[in-house]
Design an enzyme around this catalytic site. Structure first.
Site, PDB file in Angstrom:
ATOM      1  N   GLY A 252       0.873  -1.348  -0.030  1.00 42.43           N
ATOM      2  CA  GLY A 252      -0.060   0.170   0.000  1.00 42.43           C
ATOM      3  C   GLY A 252       0.873   1.167  -0.036  1.00 42.43           C
ATOM      4  O   GLY A 252       0.279   2.379  -0.057  1.00 42.43           O
TER       5      GLY A 252
ATOM      6  N   THR B 102      -1.575  -4.880  -6.485  1.00 42.50           N
ATOM      7  CA  THR B 102      -2.098  -3.623  -7.083  1.00 42.50           C
ATOM      8  C   THR B 102      -0.946  -2.491  -6.809  1.00 42.50           C
ATOM      9  O   THR B 102      -1.265  -1.387  -7.201  1.00 42.50           O
ATOM     10  CB  THR B 102      -3.155  -3.221  -5.796  1.00 42.50           C
ATOM     11  OG1 THR B 102      -2.623  -3.215  -4.546  1.00 42.50           O
ATOM     12  CG2 THR B 102      -4.423  -4.241  -5.840  1.00 42.50           C
ATOM     13  N   SER B 103       0.193  -2.615  -6.786  1.00 45.40           N
ATOM     14  CA  SER B 103       1.209  -1.581  -6.794  1.00 45.40           C
ATOM     15  C   SER B 103       2.234  -1.860  -8.184  1.00 45.40           C
ATOM     16  O   SER B 103       1.976  -2.712  -8.956  1.00 45.40           O
ATOM     17  CB  SER B 103       2.018  -1.965  -5.635  1.00 45.40           C
ATOM     18  OG  SER B 103       2.947  -3.314  -5.697  1.00 45.40           O
TER      19      SER B 103
ATOM     20  N   ALA C 120       3.840  -8.051  -7.827  1.00 40.07           N
ATOM     21  CA  ALA C 120       2.809  -6.875  -7.387  1.00 40.07           C
ATOM     22  C   ALA C 120       1.346  -7.320  -7.759  1.00 40.07           C
ATOM     23  O   ALA C 120       1.059  -7.935  -8.734  1.00 40.07           O
ATOM     24  CB  ALA C 120       3.150  -5.817  -8.427  1.00 40.07           C
TER      25      ALA C 120
ATOM     26  N   SER D  43      -3.191 -15.078   2.765  1.00 44.43           N
ATOM     27  CA  SER D  43      -2.029 -14.886   1.780  1.00 44.43           C
ATOM     28  C   SER D  43      -0.854 -14.934   2.245  1.00 44.43           C
ATOM     29  O   SER D  43       0.309 -15.580   2.163  1.00 44.43           O
ATOM     30  CB  SER D  43      -2.556 -13.733   0.662  1.00 44.43           C
ATOM     31  OG  SER D  43      -1.256 -13.675  -0.264  1.00 44.43           O
TER      32      SER D  43
ATOM     33  N   ASP E 264      -7.841  -6.325  -2.409  1.00 43.51           N
ATOM     34  CA  ASP E 264      -7.037  -7.011  -1.286  1.00 43.51           C
ATOM     35  C   ASP E 264      -7.537  -6.860   0.036  1.00 43.51           C
ATOM     36  O   ASP E 264      -7.350  -6.165   1.007  1.00 43.51           O
ATOM     37  CB  ASP E 264      -5.916  -6.254  -1.295  1.00 43.51           C
ATOM     38  CG  ASP E 264      -4.591  -7.216  -0.813  1.00 43.51           C
ATOM     39  OD1 ASP E 264      -4.838  -8.358  -0.453  1.00 43.51           O
ATOM     40  OD2 ASP E 264      -3.330  -6.410  -0.815  1.00 43.51           O
TER      41      ASP E 264
ATOM     42  N   SER F 131       5.344 -12.589  -3.565  1.00 41.96           N
ATOM     43  CA  SER F 131       4.565 -12.233  -4.470  1.00 41.96           C
ATOM     44  C   SER F 131       4.977 -11.193  -5.629  1.00 41.96           C
ATOM     45  O   SER F 131       5.628 -10.406  -5.149  1.00 41.96           O
ATOM     46  CB  SER F 131       3.254 -12.009  -4.197  1.00 41.96           C
ATOM     47  OG  SER F 131       2.596 -13.001  -3.324  1.00 41.96           O
TER      48      SER F 131
ATOM     49  N   LYS G  54      -2.854   1.367   2.752  1.00 40.78           N
ATOM     50  CA  LYS G  54      -4.120   0.341   3.117  1.00 40.78           C
ATOM     51  C   LYS G  54      -4.925   0.540   4.278  1.00 40.78           C
ATOM     52  O   LYS G  54      -5.855   0.421   4.387  1.00 40.78           O
ATOM     53  CB  LYS G  54      -3.215  -1.190   3.052  1.00 40.78           C
ATOM     54  CG  LYS G  54      -3.111  -1.727   1.305  1.00 40.78           C
ATOM     55  CD  LYS G  54      -2.885  -2.941   1.297  1.00 40.78           C
ATOM     56  CE  LYS G  54      -2.391  -3.323  -0.087  1.00 40.78           C
ATOM     57  NZ  LYS G  54      -2.007  -4.903  -0.077  1.00 40.78           N
TER      58      LYS G  54
END
Length: 507
Positions: free
Chosen positions: A181, A211-212, A209, A277, A269, A207, A301
């Site tokens: 975030g 949403t980034s 990206a 996750s 998310d 992981s 976030k």
């Protein structure tokens, strides 16, 4: 009853983690069996079978009536060769379909329900429509802490789990994670070499990206290979005490990777999914101790201290039930960390800190030392409060740089890291004043429009931070792009709203 057979054809269509099959509208199987577009089907060849979503085509140049076309994902999973005979039939609904419908209706799911749902997700029995419905339902009807626990357990059970077989010599297997975030914030690439140099085992899997504009795996890939098979991953960690790898290749919590493919375009998310996750991946990677970074800020976030504390309690509840030692650190999420946003620019920031470059972002350095210090204190030989001092010594001595270089070499060094995108535009300050606010979400969107992370060199290079004085027309940040269209998209978005709030007169 014999299933109708067709000749398989690889169509070279990327459907991104979804099995898709194609039949010609004049195919006799379509007419005889009543197949329709978006039907779920089962395809079998050579003793292997997959579930897929059906699409119907009219162009015989793309597909002949007696052929069955497969997307890249489906072709790889079926393991057949072009021209092999394959059979097709209507697929039965996934065993967990009833549980999925109950969750969509807002009902609470128990352990058996969530294990069934996750098993079907991992086996790719769900279409993207069904996956999206599950993701949205868990966002709209927030999972309670017991559901989060069961979802985490199910995600762990659906994949493989790394066992370090006491390779830590009885010492903790440590890791660090940020919930995201906040753009930049590439502390893991500093923390891992510091902690590994101290002597703790730190198998960091990340992981890509969601949403980034970049994840740790995307940024590390600028320097080294990150898609590592599990056995190679183990060899690397044994050799150099740590790694910075993508978790997808190791098949750790594979259901999570399927869900991420849906969460990314939806920009969702949800808290429950996020907790499951993160903790499933860490436990599956064999970690026994975890430092968790939760940035708090108006455009992070987590927007408030109260919300952060609620999230912290659920993380701690699940971690305790699963035997993971967890320390949660609340950090400043009001603005990006470091100067670069995007894989190449973030990797540059990391290397500047390791090399003690005068241009190195000091906020990135300070935050990495703080988090590394907390991890070092997991070592029973270290007294509480001594971690930051030890981390600082390791960084300042150059030993952290040497350790990262060793990790890069072990994973497979890139011959020539890509440069920042050559197409640039400087976003001007709209007025004289002081930077009073920075919108993380908007900066991430602008960086994404510039091409990050798909184009490693794309992104933003920040020139000013909160509290800095600016004059009208001075650059706030520079957009880097590799494609003219991407630069145009990002430029228009930034000129519409730069993401910087400027107040007062220049000091």
């Amino acid at each position: 009853m014999n299933r109708p057979t067709l000749a398989v054809r690889r169509l070279g269509i990327d459907t991104w983690r979804e099995n898709v099959a194609f039949l010609h509208r004049d195919c006799p199987v379509v007419r005889a069996a009543g197949f329709q577009a978006l039907s779920k089907v089962t395809i079998a060849a050579g003793g292997q079978s997959i579930a897929a979503v059906l699409n119907v085509v009219d162009d015989a140049h793309l597909l002949e009536p007696l052929q069955l076309g497969l997307s890249e994902q489906a072709f790889a999973r079926l393991g057949a060769a072009d021209g092999d005979a394959v059979s097709i039939e209507h697929a039965a609904p996934p065993p967990s379909h009833a549980a999925l419908r109950r969750k969509i209706a807002g009902e609470r799911l128990g352990r058996e329900d969530l294990h069934a749902v996750v098993a079907d997700i991992a086996a790719e029995r769900y279409t993207k429509v069904e996956l999206a419905a599950f993701v949205v339902a868990t966002q709209q009807y927030e999972l309670d802490r017991e559901e989060v626990l069961h979802l985490t357990e199910a995600m762990i059970a659906a994949g493989r789990r790394l066992d370090w077989n006491g390779s830590g010599g009885g010492r903790p297997i440590v890791d660090k994670h940020c919930i995201g975030g906040v753009p930049g914030n590439r502390t893991s690439m500093l923390v891992v070499p510091i902690v590994a140099e101290h002597g703790l085992l730190c198998p960091k899997t990340s992981s890509r990206a969601i949403t980034s504009p970049a994840g740790t795996a995307d940024t590390m890939e600028v320097l080294a290979e990150v898609e590592l098979a599990p056995e190679r991953l183990k060899q690397i960690v044994h050799a150099v005490n740590g790694c910075l790898a993508w978790g997808g290749t190791a098949a750790l919590s594979p259901a999570d990777d399927v869900l991420i493919a849906v969460e990314r375009p939806l920009a969702i998310d949800s808290p429950g999914q996020m907790i499951a996750s993160i903790l499933s991946k860490k436990i599956a990677a064999g970690s026994t101790h975890l430092v968790l970074d939760i940035p708090v800020g108006p455009t992070a976030k987590v927007h408030s201290e109260a919300a952060a504390q609620r999230l912290k309690r659920v993380f701690e509840f699940v971690a305790e039930r699963l035997g993971l030692t967890l320390e949660v650190v609340l950090t400043d999420g009001r603005q990006p960390v470091g100067r670069g946003i995007g894989p190449v620019l973030e990797a540059r920031d990391v290397m500047q800190v390791l090399r003690h470059d005068p241009q190195a972002p000091q906020d990135l350095r300070a935050k990495a030392i703080r988090l590394a210090g907390r991890m070092i204190e997991f070592d029973p030989a270290v007294r509480g409060g001594d971690g930051e001092r030890i981390a600082t010594q390791i960084l300042d001595s150059g030993r952290a740089l040497a350790r990262l270089e060793a990790i890069v070499d072990a994973q497979g060094r890139r011959a020539e890291p890509p440069p920042p995108g050559p197409l640039v535009f400087d976003v001007p300050a709209p007025a004289d004043g002081v930077v009073a606010g920075i919108d993380n979400l908007r900066l991430a969107r602008i960086a994404g429009l510039s091409g990050a992370p798909q184009m490693a060199g794309a992104g933003l290079d920040l020139f000013v931070k909160l509290g800095d004085a600016v004059r009208r027309g001075e650059p706030l940040y520079r957009i880097h792009a590799c494609v003219a269209a991407d630069l145009g998209f990002a430029r228009r978005e930034a000129l519409h709203d730069s993401a910087y709030a400027i107040t007062g007169g220049a000091r």
